[in-house]
Design an enzyme around this catalytic site. Sequence first.
Site, PDB file in Angstrom:
ATOM      1  NE  ARG A 127      44.212  27.645   5.975  1.00  0.00           N
ATOM      2  CZ  ARG A 127      44.558  28.247   4.840  1.00  0.00           C
ATOM      3  NH1 ARG A 127      44.046  29.412   4.531  1.00  0.00           N
ATOM      4  NH2 ARG A 127      45.434  27.706   4.034  1.00  0.00           N
ATOM      5  CE  LYS A 173      37.486  37.607  -7.197  1.00  0.00           C
ATOM      6  NZ  LYS A 173      37.126  37.180  -5.833  1.00  0.00           N
ATOM      7  CD  GLU A 199      43.027  31.899   7.662  1.00  0.00           C
ATOM      8  OE1 GLU A 199      42.114  31.986   6.832  1.00  0.00           O
ATOM      9  OE2 GLU A 199      44.226  31.671   7.342  1.00  0.00           O
TER      10      GLU A 199
END
Length: 614
Positions: free
Chosen positions: A392, A278, A364
Amino acid sequence: MTSLLHAIQSPADLRQLARSDLPRLADELRHCVLDNVSKTGGHLSSNLGTVELTVALHYVFNTPEDRIVWDVGHQTYPHKILTGRRERMPTLRQFGGLSGFPRRDESEYDTFGTAHSSTSISAALGMAVAARQKGESRHSIAVIGDGAMTAGMAFEALNNAGVEECKLLVILNDNDMSISPPVGALNRYLAQLMSGRFYSAAKAGAKNVLKNAPPLFELAKRLEEHAKGMVVPATLFEKFGFNYIGPIDGHDLQSLIPTLENIKHLDGPQFLHVVTKKGQGYEKAEADPVAYHGPGKFDPNVGLIPAATPAKTTFTQVFGQWLCDMAEKDMRLVGITPAMREGSGMVEFHQRFPKRYYDVGIAEQHAVTFAAGMACEGLKPVVAIYSTFLQRGYDQLIHDVALQNLPVVFALDRAGLVGADGATHAGVYDIAYIRCIPNMSLACPADERECRQLLSTAYAQNHPVVVRYPRGAGVGAQPGHDLDGLPFGKGEVRRQGDNLAILAFGTLLAPALQAAEKLNATVVNMRWVKPLDVDLLAQIAQSHERIVTVEEGCIMGGAGSAVAEALQALQIIRPVLHLGLPDVFIEHGDPAKLLALQGLDAAGIEASIRRRWL
């Protein structure tokens, strides 16, 4: 030297380039991403990390005939630039401009709308099976990060895909970094070798040592594939029915392109493991990819600098400080987050109470039921979760928490409109989907001080309670240092007026008070959607001829609906005007502008009331 990037209007143009030109194109593409994000804000680290992978995919595959599904989609700026949207990049994440995520109505190259994680494999598999059923010969590619791979949905899709004979390629973009530090057993497994250099070097070294001892060399060759499974994650994915390839360097086009070209000719589901970094190519983002995950505007030559003057305390910061203070007081408190430590304001809590902090990864559903299990054993779980992500875990909220009436506190961040992230991240449905669940309570603080107080109130209850609050700061009401709560289920009259009463839920109290000054209206800070303060409502309804409800949530099934239902139950007939968010998806843009467009600023509230009655 002429620009290669400016000559590319579509991937078809890209595929006309010589392979030797691609590294230069990647450099130009990376610069284009950095230049645009520094001017508009947006996701940076993730996009700098996928430049070469994006180039390689569009170079090898016949897009858009071949489908690419980008998981989450916050890493698709290079994809947008290469697919005809380079000139619109200055409008990124602005009202009327390009979305920060893939959208089917924005480009034919955006084959599937994404913004929540871990959906890519399911969608790409659906596309691959549909192609097979229709007799079409095309590839479907899912690009998923190692963080998103922790979600159960990704494994459900892998389990299904392994038994389907179709042209599916899953690319694991392994950058060892989610928004929060990656967690869990899978990440530990992937991290055993990072880029594959350890395995490759070990294998080459062993062959050099053994080549002069033929019997040992033959034995090593026979054991190689078995041993490989002990070092790299091949075994895991091959057990799902995939042909595992990798890991390879995701920034090396000379490795990526031949590998992808070979994969095109293989049958059955394929799994390619690429390792990227990244922030690749921009030193500041490489050094601190979290800080550069989603920066605002900045000077690339200088980098991010602290704000010159302290900003107002945000609701997220209020929650984070309350969490630490309550944890000091009550040893039963545990904090849970589904991979949003920074976003939910839990960094200090993690540092101070590491053994009571649980990051469960992008999971979740698991987070909610995990909290329920802890509550069963006498702990006091506080689940910090965004409104859009609690959606979710809805079945778990009903079945595992509410049905058993377990005392779990949900700190619901990003309630209401969120601005540049748009409809996928807006928390506009939580009032409607929570208030219909038995045993659940729901509080809507009007400002930062009330947020802290209502969190304490919620924590003191012996049943599940949600406290919803928006992104950013409110009116600037300084929270106290104590842990005193407010009366459970009770509102307050904030302004006394004539025959018109405005019932405000949450932070829209401030514009409601401004509008009331022009209208000489009574304003009630309701604080609680559930339980609704029915006694106060009855008093207001009996002393006022007209009632207005104001909320930063969907009108259908929202707080205004709760007021109407309560009035009907009280057999009090009054005209009620419901102000809130309409039955449409609200697009990305500046939050204040979006609220104004929906008539939820002071001027809009006043105008709506005048149109109706005055």
